[in-house]
Scaffold this motif. Structure first.
Motif, short mmCIF file in Angstrom:
data_model
loop_
_atom_site.label_atom_id
_atom_site.label_comp_id
_atom_site.label_asym_id
_atom_site.label_seq_id
_atom_site.Cartn_x
_atom_site.Cartn_y
_atom_site.Cartn_z
N TRP A 101 95.47 71.02 120.25
CA TRP A 101 96.88 70.62 120.34
C TRP A 101 96.99 69.10 120.50
CZ3 TRP A 101 100.22 69.20 124.63
CH2 TRP A 101 101.57 69.23 124.29
N CYS A 102 96.16 68.52 121.35
CA CYS A 102 96.19 67.06 121.56
C CYS A 102 95.74 66.31 120.32
CB CYS A 102 95.33 66.67 122.75
SG CYS A 102 96.03 67.19 124.33
N ALA A 103 94.81 66.88 119.57
CA ALA A 103 94.26 66.20 118.39
C ALA A 103 95.30 65.95 117.31
CB ALA A 103 93.10 67.02 117.81
N GLN A 104 96.34 66.76 117.25
CA GLN A 104 97.36 66.58 116.21
C GLN A 104 98.18 65.32 116.43
OE1 GLN A 104 100.42 69.58 116.08
NE2 GLN A 104 100.29 69.86 118.29
N TYR A 105 98.18 64.79 117.64
CA TYR A 105 99.00 63.62 117.94
C TYR A 105 98.24 62.31 117.85
CZ TYR A 105 102.23 67.16 119.43
OH TYR A 105 103.06 68.24 119.46
N HIS A 106 96.96 62.34 117.56
CA HIS A 106 96.17 61.12 117.47
C HIS A 106 95.67 60.97 116.04
CE1 HIS A 106 92.91 58.28 118.16
NE2 HIS A 106 93.56 57.94 119.26
N HIS A 113 92.00 68.27 113.56
CA HIS A 113 93.02 69.28 113.87
C HIS A 113 93.31 70.16 112.66
CE1 HIS A 113 97.24 70.69 114.10
NE2 HIS A 113 96.88 70.99 115.33
N GLU A 114 93.45 69.55 111.49
CA GLU A 114 93.73 70.32 110.28
C GLU A 114 92.58 71.26 109.94
OE1 GLU A 114 94.51 67.27 107.41
OE2 GLU A 114 96.45 66.77 108.30
N ARG A 115 91.36 70.84 110.15
CA ARG A 115 90.20 71.67 109.86
C ARG A 115 90.16 72.90 110.77
NH1 ARG A 115 85.17 68.35 109.94
NH2 ARG A 115 85.81 67.90 107.83
N THR A 117 92.64 74.35 112.27
CA THR A 117 93.82 75.21 112.18
C THR A 117 94.00 75.74 110.76
OG1 THR A 117 95.25 73.29 111.83
CG2 THR A 117 95.03 74.10 114.10
N SER A 118 92.96 75.64 109.96
CA SER A 118 93.02 76.12 108.57
C SER A 118 92.89 77.65 108.53
CB SER A 118 91.88 75.50 107.76
OG SER A 118 90.62 76.00 108.22
N LEU A 119 93.13 78.22 107.37
CA LEU A 119 93.01 79.67 107.20
C LEU A 119 91.59 80.13 107.50
CD1 LEU A 119 94.14 82.40 106.37
CD2 LEU A 119 93.60 81.82 103.99
N ARG A 120 90.61 79.39 107.03
CA ARG A 120 89.20 79.75 107.29
C ARG A 120 88.92 79.77 108.79
NH1 ARG A 120 84.83 76.46 104.14
NH2 ARG A 120 85.59 77.85 102.52
N ALA A 121 89.43 78.81 109.50
CA ALA A 121 89.23 78.77 110.95
C ALA A 121 89.89 79.98 111.63
CB ALA A 121 89.78 77.47 111.53
N TRP A 122 91.10 80.34 111.20
CA TRP A 122 91.78 81.48 111.79
C TRP A 122 91.03 82.78 111.53
CZ3 TRP A 122 94.83 81.14 115.65
CH2 TRP A 122 95.60 79.99 115.84
N ILE A 123 90.38 82.89 110.37
CA ILE A 123 89.55 84.07 110.08
C ILE A 123 88.37 84.11 111.05
CG2 ILE A 123 88.03 85.12 108.36
CD1 ILE A 123 90.07 84.09 106.24
#
Length: 141
Positions: A101-106, A113-115, A117-123
């Motif tokens: 969560w903090c990484a999205q703001y820096h 953060h994008e890596r 929270t990707s679809l692959r990560a959610w799987i």
């Protein structure tokens, strides 16, 4: 430039007024603060209105989040070992969520953060939850 869902690459809707993003961020922080206050004040074991796990009630199995409310309450009171015994998955997941969560703001960590929270990560997260579900019910963790 917007995607098919109408959201811009930054995650905002194209029709967002300028202050709405900040308002949503403030609302999120207030919601988290309220949840922390509730779990700091009320003990889930002694409070009848707290949620109870339907998987545990109906099937007698511990879901991946069973004990999470008790673990959060214990952690907020500084009882880390007790929190760990209630749910061994929760403390590392909370730390992980806070970091993501903090990484999205820096700017330097936005790609990270994008890596994660990707679809692959959610799987991967779903598979880990399934493995934890099986392990905790087979070995009583």
């Amino acid at each position: 430039l917007t995607s098919a869902g109408g959201a811009s690459p930054a995650g905002r809707l194209a029709s967002d007024p300028p202050g709405s993003r900040r308002a949503r961020r403030i609302l999120r922080l207030l919601s988290i603060g309220a949840a922390v206050a509730v779990y700091r004040i009320f003990d889930p074991v002694q409070t009848a209105w707290m949620l109870h796990c339907p998987t545990r009630q109906w099937f007698g199995l511990s879901c991946p989040l069973c004990g999470a409310q008790r673990a959060v309450h214990a952690a907020l009171h500084g009882q880390w070992q007790l929190a760990w015994t209630y749910n061994r998955l929760l403390p590392p997941v909370l730390v992980w969520c806070a970091l993501v969560w903090c990484a999205q703001y820096h700017a330097a960590t936005r790609r990270w953060h994008e890596r994660f929270t990707s679809l692959r990560a959610w799987i991967v997260y779903a598979v880990l939850l399934l493995v934890w579900f099986v392990v905790r019910n087979l070995f009583g963790c």
